[in-house]
Structure formats: structure tokens, C-alpha cells
Design a protein around this motif. Sequence first.
Motif, PDB file in Angstrom:
ATOM      1  N   LYS A 109       0.856  -1.183   0.000  1.00 46.77           N
ATOM      2  CA  LYS A 109       0.000   0.000   0.000  1.00 46.77           C
ATOM      3  C   LYS A 109       0.897   1.239   0.000  1.00 46.77           C
ATOM      4  CE  LYS A 109      -3.737  -0.303   2.388  1.00 46.77           C
ATOM      5  NZ  LYS A 109      -4.737  -0.361   3.485  1.00 46.77           N
ATOM      6  N   THR A 110       0.630   2.182  -0.890  1.00 49.75           N
ATOM      7  CA  THR A 110       1.530   3.325  -1.058  1.00 49.75           C
ATOM      8  C   THR A 110       0.769   4.640  -1.223  1.00 49.75           C
ATOM      9  OG1 THR A 110       1.619   3.241  -3.481  1.00 49.75           O
ATOM     10  CG2 THR A 110       3.172   1.841  -2.278  1.00 49.75           C
ATOM     11  N   PHE A 111       1.551   5.724  -1.152  1.00 49.03           N
ATOM     12  CA  PHE A 111       1.114   7.060  -1.556  1.00 49.03           C
ATOM     13  C   PHE A 111       2.143   7.618  -2.520  1.00 49.03           C
ATOM     14  CE2 PHE A 111      -0.824   6.807   2.734  1.00 49.03           C
ATOM     15  CZ  PHE A 111      -2.148   7.054   2.385  1.00 49.03           C
ATOM     16  N   CYS A 112       1.711   8.560  -3.340  1.00 43.37           N
ATOM     17  CA  CYS A 112       2.619   9.282  -4.224  1.00 43.37           C
ATOM     18  C   CYS A 112       3.301  10.403  -3.445  1.00 43.37           C
ATOM     19  CB  CYS A 112       1.828   9.858  -5.399  1.00 43.37           C
ATOM     20  SG  CYS A 112       2.678  11.170  -6.288  1.00 43.37           S
ATOM     21  N   THR A 113       4.562  10.679  -3.785  1.00 45.28           N
ATOM     22  CA  THR A 113       5.277  11.781  -3.137  1.00 45.28           C
ATOM     23  C   THR A 113       5.597  12.919  -4.106  1.00 45.28           C
ATOM     24  OG1 THR A 113       7.474  10.842  -3.587  1.00 45.28           O
ATOM     25  CG2 THR A 113       6.371  10.147  -1.541  1.00 45.28           C
ATOM     26  N   GLN A 114       5.155  12.799  -5.356  1.00 40.82           N
ATOM     27  CA  GLN A 114       5.500  13.802  -6.372  1.00 40.82           C
ATOM     28  C   GLN A 114       4.275  14.178  -7.192  1.00 40.82           C
ATOM     29  OE1 GLN A 114       8.614  11.256  -8.058  1.00 40.82           O
ATOM     30  NE2 GLN A 114      10.145  12.801  -7.522  1.00 40.82           N
ATOM     31  N   ALA A 115       3.471  15.074  -6.648  1.00 36.19           N
ATOM     32  CA  ALA A 115       2.284  15.534  -7.365  1.00 36.19           C
ATOM     33  C   ALA A 115       2.696  16.176  -8.679  1.00 36.19           C
ATOM     34  CB  ALA A 115       1.512  16.542  -6.511  1.00 36.19           C
ATOM     35  N   GLY A 116       1.989  15.815  -9.736  1.00 35.56           N
ATOM     36  CA  GLY A 116       2.275  16.384 -11.046  1.00 35.56           C
ATOM     37  C   GLY A 116       3.046  15.466 -11.959  1.00 35.56           C
ATOM     38  N   ASP A 117       3.804  14.499 -11.388  1.00 37.25           N
ATOM     39  CA  ASP A 117       4.465  13.502 -12.222  1.00 37.25           C
ATOM     40  C   ASP A 117       3.434  12.442 -12.628  1.00 37.25           C
ATOM     41  OD1 ASP A 117       6.750  14.894 -11.869  1.00 37.25           O
ATOM     42  OD2 ASP A 117       7.894  13.298 -10.911  1.00 37.25           O
ATOM     43  N   ASN A 118       3.833  11.558 -13.519  1.00 38.49           N
ATOM     44  CA  ASN A 118       2.894  10.552 -14.021  1.00 38.49           C
ATOM     45  C   ASN A 118       2.610   9.477 -12.986  1.00 38.49           C
ATOM     46  OD1 ASN A 118       2.772  11.837 -16.511  1.00 38.49           O
ATOM     47  ND2 ASN A 118       4.377  10.557 -17.407  1.00 38.49           N
ATOM     48  N   SER A 119       1.347   9.131 -12.869  1.00 38.59           N
ATOM     49  CA  SER A 119       0.970   8.005 -12.023  1.00 38.59           C
ATOM     50  C   SER A 119       1.513   6.732 -12.658  1.00 38.59           C
ATOM     51  CB  SER A 119      -0.559   7.934 -11.912  1.00 38.59           C
ATOM     52  OG  SER A 119      -0.948   6.878 -11.071  1.00 38.59           O
ATOM     53  N   PRO A 120       2.170   5.856 -11.885  1.00 33.76           N
ATOM     54  CA  PRO A 120       2.820   4.674 -12.463  1.00 33.76           C
ATOM     55  C   PRO A 120       1.862   3.777 -13.253  1.00 33.76           C
ATOM     56  CG  PRO A 120       3.585   5.028 -10.231  1.00 33.76           C
ATOM     57  CD  PRO A 120       2.451   5.982 -10.444  1.00 33.76           C
ATOM     58  N   SER A 121       2.361   3.264 -14.363  1.00 33.35           N
ATOM     59  CA  SER A 121       1.589   2.342 -15.192  1.00 33.35           C
ATOM     60  C   SER A 121       1.741   0.921 -14.669  1.00 33.35           C
ATOM     61  CB  SER A 121       2.087   2.402 -16.642  1.00 33.35           C
ATOM     62  OG  SER A 121       2.006   3.712 -17.156  1.00 33.35           O
ATOM     63  N   ALA A 122       0.799   0.072 -15.029  1.00 37.45           N
ATOM     64  CA  ALA A 122       0.890  -1.341 -14.661  1.00 37.45           C
ATOM     65  C   ALA A 122       2.133  -1.942 -15.304  1.00 37.45           C
ATOM     66  CB  ALA A 122      -0.358  -2.080 -15.109  1.00 37.45           C
ATOM     67  N   GLY A 123       2.902  -2.677 -14.511  1.00 37.44           N
ATOM     68  CA  GLY A 123       4.100  -3.335 -15.013  1.00 37.44           C
ATOM     69  C   GLY A 123       5.353  -2.491 -14.973  1.00 37.44           C
ATOM     70  N   SER A 124       5.236  -1.231 -14.557  1.00 36.89           N
ATOM     71  CA  SER A 124       6.421  -0.363 -14.490  1.00 36.89           C
ATOM     72  C   SER A 124       7.345  -0.814 -13.360  1.00 36.89           C
ATOM     73  CB  SER A 124       6.013   1.089 -14.291  1.00 36.89           C
ATOM     74  OG  SER A 124       5.147   1.232 -13.175  1.00 36.89           O
ATOM     75  N   ALA A 125       8.643  -0.746 -13.611  1.00 38.65           N
ATOM     76  CA  ALA A 125       9.629  -1.267 -12.666  1.00 38.65           C
ATOM     77  C   ALA A 125       9.976  -0.252 -11.582  1.00 38.65           C
ATOM     78  CB  ALA A 125      10.889  -1.678 -13.408  1.00 38.65           C
ATOM     79  N   PHE A 126      10.238  -0.753 -10.371  1.00 33.59           N
ATOM     80  CA  PHE A 126      10.635   0.076  -9.237  1.00 33.59           C
ATOM     81  C   PHE A 126      11.822  -0.555  -8.526  1.00 33.59           C
ATOM     82  CE2 PHE A 126       6.534   1.849  -9.972  1.00 33.59           C
ATOM     83  CZ  PHE A 126       6.548   3.130  -9.424  1.00 33.59           C
ATOM     84  N   ALA A 127      12.568   0.310  -7.814  1.00 34.49           N
ATOM     85  CA  ALA A 127      13.692  -0.145  -6.999  1.00 34.49           C
ATOM     86  C   ALA A 127      13.573   0.456  -5.604  1.00 34.49           C
ATOM     87  CB  ALA A 127      15.016   0.265  -7.643  1.00 34.49           C
ATOM     88  N   VAL A 128      14.220  -0.180  -4.646  1.00 35.03           N
ATOM     89  CA  VAL A 128      14.181   0.290  -3.263  1.00 35.03           C
ATOM     90  C   VAL A 128      15.037   1.552  -3.136  1.00 35.03           C
ATOM     91  CG1 VAL A 128      14.722  -0.295  -0.868  1.00 35.03           C
ATOM     92  CG2 VAL A 128      13.832  -2.045  -2.428  1.00 35.03           C
ATOM     93  N   GLY A 129      14.466   2.589  -2.540  1.00 34.73           N
ATOM     94  CA  GLY A 129      15.179   3.837  -2.316  1.00 34.73           C
ATOM     95  C   GLY A 129      15.499   4.037  -0.844  1.00 34.73           C
ATOM     96  N   ALA A 130      15.597   5.298  -0.454  1.00 31.92           N
ATOM     97  CA  ALA A 130      15.871   5.637   0.950  1.00 31.92           C
ATOM     98  C   ALA A 130      14.576   5.624   1.751  1.00 31.92           C
ATOM     99  CB  ALA A 130      16.523   7.015   1.016  1.00 31.92           C
ATOM    100  N   LEU A 131      14.682   5.884   3.040  1.00 29.50           N
ATOM    101  CA  LEU A 131      13.493   6.106   3.848  1.00 29.50           C
ATOM    102  C   LEU A 131      13.032   7.538   3.655  1.00 29.50           C
ATOM    103  CD1 LEU A 131      13.996   4.394   7.330  1.00 29.50           C
ATOM    104  CD2 LEU A 131      12.338   3.791   5.563  1.00 29.50           C
ATOM    105  N   ALA A 132      11.740   7.752   3.713  1.00 29.36           N
ATOM    106  CA  ALA A 132      11.184   9.087   3.588  1.00 29.36           C
ATOM    107  C   ALA A 132      11.614   9.949   4.776  1.00 29.36           C
ATOM    108  CB  ALA A 132       9.660   9.017   3.529  1.00 29.36           C
TER     109      ALA A 132
END
Length: 288
Positions: A109-132
Motif C-alpha cells: 500500500k503506497t502514496f505518491c510523493t510527487q504531485a504532477g508527475d505521471n501516475s505509475p503504469s501497470a508493469g512499471s519497474a521500481f527499486a528500493v530507495g531511501a526512507l522518507a
Amino acid sequence: MRNLLLPTLLLCLFSNLLSAQKAAKPSNIFDLKEALAKKLVSIQIEGKGGHQGESLKLVCKNLRGQYLRLRIPQGQLMEPADSAQQTLVVAEEMLLAVMAKTPVEASLKTFCTQAGDNSPSAGSAFAVGALAPAIVCNLLKFMQEKGKTDAPEAQTAVWCLTSGQSLGSIGDAELTKFVAEQLGKEVPGYRIQHSVVETVPGRPAELGKALVIEGNFRYYLEKDERTIMVLLDGAGKLIKQVSKEEIMKAGEHRSSLRLEVYNLDPGKYTLRMQTKAGRVIKDTEIEF
């Protein structure tokens, strides 16, 4: 006479030992970044389409050869491979049981942190980043404790911390107060109504255009005055007259406010109550 001191000391020692064991993290629980750094697991993260709710799928494979538990912390940032898409933050901590041979799959379960950027598409790849940042983690914890993680105002509250959205846009009094405290700001005396924007994966996701500002306006007059209310832009330039001229009696005044702003550019403005002669009675800062 029996010596009661030794049994008492032993009891205290045993009690402290139990407390220490409870406080210590079990040896088979690993935080996500720790497990990756130690090459205990491999993971694959992809979007399910969208940015809020259960929007990421995680597949985890055990590389250790024995059972372990994987902790995905609340506040973990997930970075998209496509920089045009939004960075997501994990809304609730998850603990996964990872068997030796069978990969485990989970929805985050997530929230977006960058209003105005594109909402992720199905199948788009992600990697682990830092802690918020801590203020974001504090908000996520607060929303979970208050049962507000799934509330429609929750994403706006996150955007207020990460994307500079106006506090008046949140709409939930309890969330607005908490976010204001995190930012060291005063709680606004108004709410902003926005146009409804359909969220489509692969397209920009943000709050709709500000349409109307509603709230309460309070001021005090030492004597009877002929007053008007005006709206000024961030540079102090007169934008428009909000109310008609009228004679107001001395004393405290409270009135409701409804200001249409759909034809104005986003930014900071000043709502000013003044005398007809131009003397300022009260200024109220608004932002949308």
C-alpha cells in the motif's frame, strides 16, 4: 532466618533477561535494505497501475536457503525506473514470511510523493530507495493509528509535506492540524474545493484546479466604519474587490467566506478587510 535477598536478586535478574529478550529483534527478521545488502533475498517490484492504495507488487525470492522474515518499513521510498513517473512511499509496514524455496508475493500500500508527475503504469519497474523524511514517516504513522490511511484526504496530506500543496486542500481537520504541526505552520481558517481529476495510470496525477475557498473571517472594529474586503496578489497588487461597501458597527464581527478562485493562478494571496479610506483592519493569507 531465611535469606530472602538472594531469591529476590535472582528473580530481578531473570525478569530483566526476559525483558531484554523481548526487546531484541529476532535473529531471523531482516529489514528490506539489510536483507538486500547481505544478499539474503532478491526482489522484483512493479507497479499495478496507480499511485495510491495497493499499487505495487513485490516478489521476493530467498537466497539464504532457510526460512526468514522480511520487514518492509513504513516510509520506505520506492523509486521508478522511469523518472517521469512518481516516487511512491510505503504507507504501512509489512512483515513477509519468506520460505527457503518458494518465492513470496505481496501487494504494498503506497502514496505518491510527487504531485504532477505521471501516475505509475501497470508493469512499471521500481527499486528500493531511501526512507522518507521523518515528517512523512510521522504522518504515515499518525494516519495508521487514526484509521485514516484509506481516507480520501490522506494522499493530499502527504502531498502537503512532499509537494508543497496548501494545507487548506486537505479537508480533514485532524489531518490538517497534524500536518501543520509537522511544518511549523498555523492551521488555515479556510478550506479549498478543487475540481475533480480522474486519475489515469501513465498520466500526471495531482490535485485538480482550486475552484472555491470557504471559511470564516473574524475581525474587530473600535468604532463604526465603512468597510470593504479586497484580494491582493503576492506582490500586494489589487486583484479584485470581494465584498460591497457597507457600514459595520463597532465590536467583533464574524462572517462566512466564499471566494471563487477558479480564474486565478495558483499562488499566495492576501484577503484584506479595510476601511473605505484604505486603512487595513485585518489581513488573512491564503494559498492555493
